[in-house]
Scaffold this motif. Structure first.
Motif, mmCIF file in Angstrom:
data_model
loop_
_atom_site.group_PDB
_atom_site.id
_atom_site.type_symbol
_atom_site.label_atom_id
_atom_site.label_comp_id
_atom_site.label_asym_id
_atom_site.label_seq_id
_atom_site.Cartn_x
_atom_site.Cartn_y
_atom_site.Cartn_z
ATOM 1 N N PRO A 5 0.802 -1.232 0.000
ATOM 2 C CA PRO A 5 0.000 0.000 0.000
ATOM 3 C C PRO A 5 0.832 1.278 0.000
ATOM 4 O O PRO A 5 0.315 2.348 -0.282
ATOM 5 C CB PRO A 5 -0.826 -0.101 1.281
ATOM 6 C CG PRO A 5 -0.101 -1.078 2.137
ATOM 7 C CD PRO A 5 0.651 -2.005 1.214
ATOM 8 N N SER A 6 2.132 1.165 0.272
ATOM 9 C CA SER A 6 2.964 2.368 0.274
ATOM 10 C C SER A 6 3.449 2.731 -1.132
ATOM 11 O O SER A 6 4.024 3.790 -1.341
ATOM 12 C CB SER A 6 4.170 2.179 1.201
ATOM 13 O OG SER A 6 5.037 1.194 0.678
ATOM 14 N N ILE A 7 3.204 1.852 -2.098
ATOM 15 C CA ILE A 7 3.620 2.108 -3.478
ATOM 16 C C ILE A 7 2.394 2.460 -4.302
ATOM 17 O O ILE A 7 1.446 1.681 -4.394
ATOM 18 C CB ILE A 7 4.333 0.880 -4.072
ATOM 19 C CG1 ILE A 7 5.600 0.575 -3.273
ATOM 20 C CG2 ILE A 7 4.663 1.112 -5.540
ATOM 21 C CD1 ILE A 7 6.297 -0.694 -3.674
ATOM 22 N N VAL A 8 2.393 3.648 -4.890
ATOM 23 C CA VAL A 8 1.277 4.084 -5.729
ATOM 24 C C VAL A 8 1.671 3.890 -7.190
ATOM 25 O O VAL A 8 2.730 4.334 -7.625
ATOM 26 C CB VAL A 8 0.925 5.569 -5.466
ATOM 27 C CG1 VAL A 8 -0.173 6.034 -6.397
ATOM 28 C CG2 VAL A 8 0.516 5.765 -4.012
ATOM 29 N N THR A 9 0.802 3.224 -7.924
ATOM 30 C CA THR A 9 1.007 3.023 -9.355
ATOM 31 C C THR A 9 -0.152 3.677 -10.107
ATOM 32 O O THR A 9 -1.144 4.076 -9.477
ATOM 33 C CB THR A 9 1.037 1.515 -9.702
ATOM 34 O OG1 THR A 9 -0.305 1.001 -9.616
ATOM 35 C CG2 THR A 9 1.966 0.741 -8.783
ATOM 36 N N GLY A 17 -12.381 4.134 -4.738
ATOM 37 C CA GLY A 17 -12.162 3.535 -6.048
ATOM 38 C C GLY A 17 -11.437 4.469 -7.002
ATOM 39 O O GLY A 17 -11.279 4.166 -8.176
ATOM 40 N N TYR A 18 -10.995 5.620 -6.498
ATOM 41 C CA TYR A 18 -10.268 6.571 -7.340
ATOM 42 C C TYR A 18 -8.892 6.034 -7.691
ATOM 43 O O TYR A 18 -8.171 5.537 -6.829
ATOM 44 C CB TYR A 18 -10.067 7.905 -6.620
ATOM 45 C CG TYR A 18 -11.264 8.804 -6.509
ATOM 46 C CD1 TYR A 18 -12.508 8.453 -7.015
ATOM 47 C CD2 TYR A 18 -11.152 10.034 -5.882
ATOM 48 C CE1 TYR A 18 -13.594 9.299 -6.891
ATOM 49 C CE2 TYR A 18 -12.237 10.897 -5.755
ATOM 50 C CZ TYR A 18 -13.456 10.513 -6.265
ATOM 51 O OH TYR A 18 -14.524 11.355 -6.140
ATOM 52 N N THR A 19 -8.532 6.181 -8.951
ATOM 53 C CA THR A 19 -7.169 5.936 -9.394
ATOM 54 C C THR A 19 -6.426 7.272 -9.317
ATOM 55 O O THR A 19 -7.061 8.325 -9.150
ATOM 56 C CB THR A 19 -7.148 5.431 -10.845
ATOM 57 O OG1 THR A 19 -7.655 6.473 -11.696
ATOM 58 C CG2 THR A 19 -7.991 4.164 -11.018
ATOM 59 N N PRO A 20 -5.107 7.275 -9.477
ATOM 60 C CA PRO A 20 -4.400 8.561 -9.526
ATOM 61 C C PRO A 20 -4.937 9.486 -10.622
ATOM 62 O O PRO A 20 -4.950 10.702 -10.457
ATOM 63 C CB PRO A 20 -2.947 8.150 -9.785
ATOM 64 C CG PRO A 20 -2.835 6.804 -9.138
ATOM 65 C CD PRO A 20 -4.173 6.144 -9.432
ATOM 66 N N LEU A 21 -5.430 8.908 -11.718
ATOM 67 C CA LEU A 21 -5.989 9.731 -12.798
ATOM 68 C C LEU A 21 -7.267 10.443 -12.342
ATOM 69 O O LEU A 21 -7.499 11.602 -12.707
ATOM 70 C CB LEU A 21 -6.250 8.869 -14.034
ATOM 71 C CG LEU A 21 -6.376 9.591 -15.356
ATOM 72 C CD1 LEU A 21 -5.100 10.358 -15.690
ATOM 73 C CD2 LEU A 21 -6.697 8.621 -16.472
ATOM 74 N N LYS A 39 2.204 6.567 -18.637
ATOM 75 C CA LYS A 39 2.647 5.435 -17.819
ATOM 76 C C LYS A 39 1.610 4.297 -17.804
ATOM 77 O O LYS A 39 1.736 3.348 -17.044
ATOM 78 C CB LYS A 39 2.913 5.880 -16.373
ATOM 79 C CG LYS A 39 4.041 6.880 -16.235
ATOM 80 C CD LYS A 39 5.383 6.240 -16.488
ATOM 81 C CE LYS A 39 6.500 7.242 -16.273
ATOM 82 N NZ LYS A 39 7.798 6.704 -16.666
ATOM 83 N N GLY A 40 0.572 4.428 -18.617
ATOM 84 C CA GLY A 40 -0.389 3.339 -18.761
ATOM 85 C C GLY A 40 -1.657 3.451 -17.946
ATOM 86 O O GLY A 40 -2.433 2.495 -17.878
ATOM 87 N N ALA A 41 -1.911 4.600 -17.328
ATOM 88 C CA ALA A 41 -3.133 4.757 -16.529
ATOM 89 C C ALA A 41 -4.369 4.580 -17.426
ATOM 90 O O ALA A 41 -4.434 5.152 -18.507
ATOM 91 C CB ALA A 41 -3.170 6.131 -15.869
ATOM 92 N N PRO A 42 -5.331 3.792 -16.979
ATOM 93 C CA PRO A 42 -6.549 3.589 -17.774
ATOM 94 C C PRO A 42 -7.436 4.841 -17.773
ATOM 95 O O PRO A 42 -7.920 5.250 -16.721
ATOM 96 C CB PRO A 42 -7.239 2.405 -17.102
ATOM 97 C CG PRO A 42 -6.664 2.345 -15.719
ATOM 98 C CD PRO A 42 -5.320 2.992 -15.757
ATOM 99 N N VAL A 43 -7.636 5.422 -18.939
ATOM 100 C CA VAL A 43 -8.371 6.682 -19.077
ATOM 101 C C VAL A 43 -9.836 6.530 -18.671
ATOM 102 O O VAL A 43 -10.427 7.453 -18.137
ATOM 103 C CB VAL A 43 -8.263 7.214 -20.526
ATOM 104 C CG1 VAL A 43 -9.129 8.440 -20.745
ATOM 105 C CG2 VAL A 43 -6.815 7.522 -20.860
#
Length: 163
Positions: A5-9, A17-21, A39-43
């Motif tokens: 959980p300390s690594i954000v991808t 349910g939020y992604t970094p995007l 970096k491949g984040a799903p739009v």
């Protein structure tokens, strides 16, 4: 390491349910969106309410972020758990610049008359809240005035509401 959980991808999720995007879209951070997508984040990732980053950008009124997400092929037809598209939310919150971005980015594919769970189209929403500029953009681009929502109201009847 993927479950650490300390690594954000770009694929990480928070308790909503939020992604970094999603977070970048809420904060209007176009440069971060650029980086995440590269970096491949799903739009078109959805949160637990089925909101995409495009929904959130339009809800907040970030036209530049909206255009960037459209450039990266964000789905304008995606509906949240209430059946709202990004266009519905832009109309509900009065963000004319986002409405223009959605409508003019690709007039052929923007479906102006999609209905949410209450049967409202984007025009119903804009009419209900009295956003004249948005109403004009929608009408000039072919939004139907004849669609009735589940309460049997047309957009005109929504505009005449007592509130």
């Amino acid at each position: 390491r993927l479950n650490d959980p300390s690594i954000v991808t770009p694929f990480s999720r928070d308790d909503r349910g939020y992604t970094p995007l999603h977070v970048a879209a809420i904060c209007g951070q176009a440069q971060l969106i650029d980086l995440l997508v590269c970096k491949g984040a799903p739009v078109n990732a959805t949160d637990y309410h089925a909101l995409t980053p495009l929904h959130l950008a339009c809800q907040r009124g970030y036209q530049g972020v909206t255009l960037l997400l459209l450039h990266y092929k964000a789905n304008t037809d995606a509906q949240d758990n209430n059946g709202n598209t990004a266009l519905h939310l832009a109309c509900m919150y009065g963000h004319e610049d986002c409405v223009k971005a959605l409508v003019y980015y690709d007039v052929q594919t923007c479906r102006l008359d999609l209905q949410n769970d209450k049967g409202d189209t984007a025009l119903h929403m804009a009419a209900r809240w009295g956003y004249e500029g948005i109403i004009q953009v929608l009408l000039e681009n072919g939004a139907s005035t004849d669609v009735l929502n589940k309460s049997k109201d047309s957009p005109l009847q929504c505009a005449l509401n007592s509130k």
